[in-house]
Design an enzyme around this catalytic site. Structure first.
Site, mmCIF file in Angstrom:
data_model
loop_
_atom_site.group_PDB
_atom_site.id
_atom_site.type_symbol
_atom_site.label_atom_id
_atom_site.label_comp_id
_atom_site.label_asym_id
_atom_site.label_seq_id
_atom_site.Cartn_x
_atom_site.Cartn_y
_atom_site.Cartn_z
ATOM 1 N N TYR A 472 0.811 -1.232 0.000
ATOM 2 C CA TYR A 472 0.000 0.000 0.000
ATOM 3 C C TYR A 472 0.838 1.272 0.000
ATOM 4 O O TYR A 472 0.441 2.267 0.590
ATOM 5 C CB TYR A 472 -0.970 0.017 1.188
ATOM 6 C CG TYR A 472 -1.471 -1.346 1.590
ATOM 7 C CD1 TYR A 472 -2.130 -2.146 0.667
ATOM 8 C CD2 TYR A 472 -1.280 -1.843 2.880
ATOM 9 C CE1 TYR A 472 -2.578 -3.411 1.013
ATOM 10 C CE2 TYR A 472 -1.722 -3.105 3.223
ATOM 11 C CZ TYR A 472 -2.364 -3.885 2.293
ATOM 12 O OH TYR A 472 -2.800 -5.141 2.644
ATOM 13 N N HIS A 473 1.994 1.232 -0.686
ATOM 14 C CA HIS A 473 2.869 2.398 -0.702
ATOM 15 C C HIS A 473 2.889 3.045 -2.082
ATOM 16 O O HIS A 473 3.956 3.429 -2.590
ATOM 17 C CB HIS A 473 4.279 2.001 -0.259
ATOM 18 C CG HIS A 473 4.335 1.538 1.172
ATOM 19 N ND1 HIS A 473 5.392 0.834 1.697
ATOM 20 C CD2 HIS A 473 3.446 1.696 2.178
ATOM 21 C CE1 HIS A 473 5.155 0.581 2.981
ATOM 22 N NE2 HIS A 473 3.970 1.085 3.285
ATOM 23 N N LEU A 474 1.746 3.174 -2.714
ATOM 24 C CA LEU A 474 1.686 3.752 -4.059
ATOM 25 C C LEU A 474 2.165 5.205 -4.021
ATOM 26 O O LEU A 474 1.771 5.968 -3.125
ATOM 27 C CB LEU A 474 0.244 3.694 -4.596
ATOM 28 C CG LEU A 474 -0.226 2.305 -5.052
ATOM 29 C CD1 LEU A 474 -0.491 1.396 -3.876
ATOM 30 C CD2 LEU A 474 -1.457 2.412 -5.913
#
Ligand SMILES: Cc1cc2nc3c(=O)[nH]c(=O)nc-3n(C[C@H](O)[C@H](O)[C@H](O)COP(=O)(O)OP(=O)(O)OC[C@H]3O[C@@H](n4cnc5c(N)ncnc54)[C@H](O)[C@@H]3O)c2cc1C
Length: 539
Positions: A472-474
């Site tokens: 979830y580190h876009l």
């Protein structure tokens, strides 16, 4: 309605920007947020993470496009749709990144963004439990708490395992070096989530010069004939409204929705916009490109000794943890499940740590079916997960239609470089080396998955391809740099060639940082707000 500044998106970055711009009382500020208020108890208690993970009321719940390198799977991309944004639903692991990451930002044509330049902003945003030091601040709004001293015994065995392998131990990933094994810090204050909504925005909302519109979905920027951005159009409770900005609009809608909003407004790659029937107002081909993320997979172990699985699965265990949290604001409900971990060199020839590891004293699978909920494995277990620190694969975000209500197409292109594939193998081997130590022998009953049958590189790679997911580190989808053909904003976060518009969120990262990206996103917000105020002063 007219304001000096309009900030779009009340997420990790947007809450900080709106709060700082309104600090002096001199500027009127409007903050626009598509979601509602983060009032529920579940946003306060760290374990509430599990409640928002698949909750469409507070989460955009995006699915990426099928990825050929991952068996055609559509990887889940949760994003906060609530005041506080993804910072309200995240796992609170607080890591700044390696000093070199920011030096790389500066080297990519961004003066003022090297580690020495950004450290003051990291210090400014935090009150660290360790107190003031050259590495830490003690007066900032975000409270940072080490989990050290509160970890499960199996997490301590993990540290001993790393020590046995000769891997360095690290007391503080946010100190002199990121390298080594240690216990993570989390952004909590007395066992409660300490995030930009609670710590910056909520107190700032008492000011007369700061307003917030919730349930307000921004659909497009208003751009004047001369190309200047003058406001924003939003859909709020079925009503179309527009707001005017005297000075600037600041996009802080996150790495997925900021490029989407740019494209809907005619700011992007002309051919992409043409395909959707949108007139190009400014040719900015890099909008939505350069998407980066950390792709992670877990190795599951059955444990000989009890771990947190039993307690998390039983009502009595949950009641005990709940009571400990209520009475003392401590215990597993006050912590992230990612207790220990570290940053390691996956091979002796690596010049810097390139593999991040998470150690959980609990094993659970994330069901693909949102209705199923997150449940522990039905046996005492733990998991060790890893991802490459700086993957080189790059993806894209493009609008699927001219309708702002439609989700954009997220194409991650995971594992599309040989380097990224090599790092999967490095990480997989590291998992096995750690689990095979004497220190973990008392705990490891068996490797449940991938399992001993995965005994070749090809099988380990297959396991990763079929079981990995986003952590979830876009970021990076409106990158900062000097060349308008390759990047979207300049080093003062102004959109190239579009007066009146800035971007201040995770989309401006030129390259992903090692570690979790909430802390660097908040740093970008502190520094971005300071630059906006400086420019307003000199205008
Ligand atoms: C489940 C999960 C776990 C994570 N765990 C960690 C962790 O442990 N540690 C860590 O460091 N990082 C973690 N992250 C990542 C980190 O939280 C995010 O990278 C960071 O919050 C991004 O901040 P942002 O300000 O760029 O965007 P966001 O915080 O996502 O904010 C964007 C805001 O804009 C709003 N918005 C979007 N579109 C519109 C629109 N059109 N109109 C109006 N409003 C709009 C959204 O609703 C949202 O509130 C996690 C993320 C998730 C989703």
């Amino acid at each position: 309605m007219i304001f000096d500044f309009i900030v779009v998106g009340a997420g990790s970055a947007g809450c900080i920007v709106a709060s700082r711009l309104s600090d002096s009382g001199r500027h009127s500020v409007l903050l626009i947020e598509a979601g509602g208020e983060d009032k529920s108890f579940w946003f306060k208690i760290p374990v509430g993470y599990a409640k928002s993970y698949y909750n469409p009321k507070v989460n955009w719940m995006y699915r990426m496009e099928p990825d050929p390198a991952l068996g055609g799977r559509r990887i889940y991309a949760p994003r906060g749709k609530v005041q506080g944004g993804s910072g309200s639903i995240n796992a609170m692991v607080f890591v700044r990144g390696a000093a070199e990451d920011f030096d790389n930002w500066r080297a990519a044509g961004n003066p003022g963004w090297g580690f020495d330049d950004v450290l003051p902003y990291f210090r400014k945003l935090e009150t660290h439990a360790r107190g003031e030091s050259p590495w830490h601040g003690d007066k900032g709004p975000i409270h940072v708490t080490p989990m050290r001293g509160a970890t499960h015994p199996v997490s301590d065995a993990f540290l001993a395992a790393c020590d046995e392998l000769g891997l360095p131990l690290n007391e503080d990933f946010n100190g002199a070096t990121i390298e080594g094994a240690g216990v993570y810090d989390v952004n909590t204050r007395r066992g409660q989530r300490s995030h930009s909504s609670a710590e910056y925005l909520r107190p700032a909302l008492k000011r007369q010069n700061l307003s917030i519109e919730r349930g307000a979905h921004a659909r497009r920027l208003i751009i004047e004939a001369d190309g200047r951005v003058s406001g924003i159009e939003v859909m709020q409770h079925g009503r179309l409204r527009s707001f005017t900005a005297r000075r600037e609009v600041i996009l802080a809608a996150g790495a997925v929705d900021t490029p989407k909003l740019m494209q809907l407004s005619g700011l992007g790659d002309g051919s992409t916009l043409f395909a959707q029937g949108i007139e190009t107002r400014k040719q900015l081909p890099a909008v939505g490109r350069n998407l980066q993320d950390h792709l992670c997979a877990s190795f599951y172990y059955r444990s000989k000794l009890p771990t947190l699985n039993g307690d998390f699965a039983s009502l009595i265990g949950q009641a005990r943890f709940g009571l400990t949290w209520l009475l003392r604001r401590r215990g597993p409900f006050a912590m992230s499940v990612n207790q220990a971990g570290g940053f390691f060199r996956g091979a002796p020839e690596e010049v810097r740590p390139n593999i991040q590891v998470y150690f959980n004293p609990l094993s659970y699978r994330i069901p693909d079916n949102p209705g199923a909920g997150l449940t522990p494995e039905p046996y005492p277990g733990f998991l060790i997960a890893f991802n490459a620190c700086r993957p080189t694969s790059k993806g894209t975000i493009t609008i699927a239609s001219p309708d702002a209500a439609d989700a954009p197409l997220i194409r991650p292109n995971y594992l599309s470089t040989d380097r990224d594939v090599e790092e999967v193998l490095q990480g997989s081997r590291l998992m096995r080396r750690i689990a095979d130590t004497n220190a973990l022998e008392a705990w490891v009953a068996e490797e449940v998955s991938p399992s001993g049958a995965a005994d070749t590189d090809a099988k380990l790679l297959d396991y990763f391809r079929l079981n990995s997911g986003s952590i979830y580190h876009l970021c990076g989808t409106c990158a900062m740099g000097s060349d308008p053909r390759e990047t979207v904003v300049d080093s003062r976060l102004r959109v190239h060639g579009v007066p009146g518009l800035r971007i201040v969120d995770a989309s401006v990262f030129p390259n992903i940082t090692a570690g979790n990206i909430n802390a660097p996103t908040m740093m970008v917000a502190e520094k971005g707000a300071a630059m906006i105020l400086e420019d307003a002063q000199s205008a």
